[in-house]
Design a protein around this motif. Structure first.
Motif, short mmCIF file in Angstrom:
data_model
loop_
_atom_site.label_atom_id
_atom_site.label_comp_id
_atom_site.label_asym_id
_atom_site.label_seq_id
_atom_site.Cartn_x
_atom_site.Cartn_y
_atom_site.Cartn_z
N UNK A 98 46.27 12.28 57.87
CA UNK A 98 46.30 12.42 58.99
C UNK A 98 47.90 12.04 59.40
N UNK A 99 48.33 11.16 58.92
CA UNK A 99 49.98 11.03 59.06
C UNK A 99 50.83 11.96 58.76
N UNK A 100 50.46 12.49 57.50
CA UNK A 100 51.21 13.51 57.30
C UNK A 100 51.20 14.93 58.07
N UNK A 101 50.22 15.10 58.82
CA UNK A 101 50.04 16.00 59.45
C UNK A 101 50.89 15.60 60.97
N UNK A 102 50.77 14.40 61.17
CA UNK A 102 51.69 14.01 62.41
C UNK A 102 53.26 14.24 62.15
N UNK A 103 53.57 13.86 60.87
CA UNK A 103 54.91 14.23 60.56
C UNK A 103 55.52 15.59 59.98
N UNK A 104 54.35 16.46 60.05
CA UNK A 104 54.56 17.70 59.53
C UNK A 104 55.12 17.89 58.17
N UNK A 105 54.67 16.86 57.18
CA UNK A 105 55.38 17.06 55.81
C UNK A 105 54.21 17.46 54.83
N UNK A 106 54.59 17.81 53.48
CA UNK A 106 53.86 18.40 52.46
C UNK A 106 52.82 17.37 52.09
N UNK A 107 51.31 17.69 51.64
CA UNK A 107 50.12 17.02 51.48
C UNK A 107 50.87 16.21 49.98
N UNK A 108 51.65 16.97 49.36
CA UNK A 108 52.04 16.38 48.12
C UNK A 108 52.70 15.15 48.01
N UNK A 109 53.08 14.64 49.08
CA UNK A 109 53.83 13.49 49.45
C UNK A 109 53.02 12.29 49.35
N UNK A 110 51.69 12.59 49.72
CA UNK A 110 50.49 11.45 49.63
C UNK A 110 50.44 10.96 48.26
N UNK A 111 50.25 11.55 47.33
CA UNK A 111 50.17 10.92 46.01
C UNK A 111 51.46 10.24 45.63
N UNK A 112 52.57 10.82 45.97
CA UNK A 112 53.76 10.07 45.58
C UNK A 112 53.85 8.93 46.09
N UNK A 113 53.60 8.51 47.66
CA UNK A 113 53.32 7.27 48.01
C UNK A 113 52.36 6.36 47.58
N UNK A 114 51.19 6.77 47.32
CA UNK A 114 50.02 6.16 46.75
C UNK A 114 50.59 5.48 45.29
N UNK A 115 51.38 6.36 44.76
CA UNK A 115 51.67 5.80 43.33
C UNK A 115 52.90 4.69 43.34
N UNK A 116 53.73 5.01 44.30
CA UNK A 116 54.86 4.03 44.84
C UNK A 116 54.51 2.63 45.20
N UNK A 117 53.42 2.65 46.01
CA UNK A 117 52.87 1.27 46.60
C UNK A 117 51.81 0.82 45.73
N UNK A 118 51.45 1.33 44.60
CA UNK A 118 50.14 0.85 44.00
C UNK A 118 48.93 0.82 44.37
N UNK A 119 48.73 2.18 45.13
CA UNK A 119 47.25 2.27 45.87
C UNK A 119 46.52 2.83 44.94
#
Length: 299
Positions: A98-119
């Motif tokens: 949902x937030x990626x859509x707000x920022x109009x960024x690629x969904x691939x970034x989601x997996x990057x931040x999940x890994x980065x923050x240990x989620x």
């Protein structure tokens, strides 16, 4: 400069929350923004993130004025407010999408931040099922989603247990390697573990702005912790030369602060002997950030 604040003032009715506050933060710095409750920390962070406007003065983030170019500021800032706003009924990936859509960024970034923050271990759950520590990770992941140059974190470790504190601290240190981080906290150990520099605000005014190592090394006062074999009145301790403060931490253990660089342990030993006391233990302590904070904000 990543953050530039010049003569910012803000009042709420008769109460002046910020009084001509000025400072700047260079790219790549991790700065701890400290102050008692009501000192003006959250107010300044809301000004920097364009949520509210100042009465006087100016502020910019990455060269963008917070009043003239709010959209550009929002695009370059990742903000985690004190009360982390989350949609508890959404799944972690669903919320980040949902937030990626707000920022109009690629969904691939989601997996990057999940890994980065240990989620990763909890990313299949609804946010409402997560612990406070993992909810903070979701907030951090959201703040990092659009890969901002500046992170502004307001009390990011509030309410976390010791294990969660260490985990979130490591996340912040990791992302701070290539971003500017400006964080507010009441936990001095967090600042000592994470930050390069400390800004202390009290009653709306900056009272200290120094590199952490320099701030601690400049303190000339000497602290001696001593345990006597029986109780003693503070008035008797006042006869010790150079004594600045005497704090009875518990039982017969005293924390004595002397305004001198001279090693006062022999004087304390002689004082005990002259007053019919025995020293069960005695150690020289360095002044920590918490003690410096109390001195700066209790005048």
């Amino acid at each position: 400069m990543s953050i530039e604040v010049k003569n910012i003032s803000k009042s709420y009715g008769a109460q002046k929350a910020l009084d001509e506050v000025s400072f700047s933060v260079k790219k790549g710095e991790i700065v701890g923004f400290l102050g008692p409750n009501g000192a003006g920390k959250s107010t300044l962070m809301k000004i920097l993130t364009t949520f509210i406007s100042a009465d006087e003065g100016s502020a910019s983030v990455n060269g963008n004025d917070v009043i003239e170019s709010p959209k550009l500021v929002q695009q370059s800032v990742g903000y985690l407010p004190e009360h982390n706003p989350l949609y508890l009924d959404l799944y972690v990936r669903e919320y980040l999408a949902f937030n990626a859509d707000v920022y109009k960024i690629a969904k691939s970034r989601i997996e990057e931040v999940i890994k980065l923050t240990g989620l990763s271990p909890e990313s299949h759950k609804k946010i409402g099922q997560l612990s406070k520590g993992y909810r903070q990770r979701v907030g951090l992941a959201t703040a990092l989603l659009h890969d901002p140059e500046v992170l502004i974190l307001d009390e990011p470790t509030t309410g976390l247990d010791p294990n969660q504190l260490v985990e979130i601290r490591n996340v912040i240190k990791n992302v701070g390697k290539d971003k500017t981080v400006f964080l507010s906290t009441h936990i001095m150990q967090e600042v000592e573990a994470i930050c390069d520099r400390v800004i202390i605000i009290d009653k709306g005014k900056i009272v200290t702005d120094k590199q952490l190592t320099k701030l601690v090394s400049e303190e000339k006062d000497q602290i001696i912790e001593v345990e006597f074999d029986k109780s003693i009145q503070e008035t008797i301790l006042s006869t010790l030369p150079y004594l600045k403060n005497a704090n009875n931490s518990h039982d017969n253990i005293w924390e004595l602060t002397f305004a001198t660089e001279e090693d006062m342990r022999s004087k304390v030993f002689d004082f005990a002997k002259d007053n019919g006391l025995k020293t069960l233990q005695m150690s020289l302590k360095n002044k920590n950030l918490e003690q410096i904070f109390r001195e700066k904000t209790q005048k």
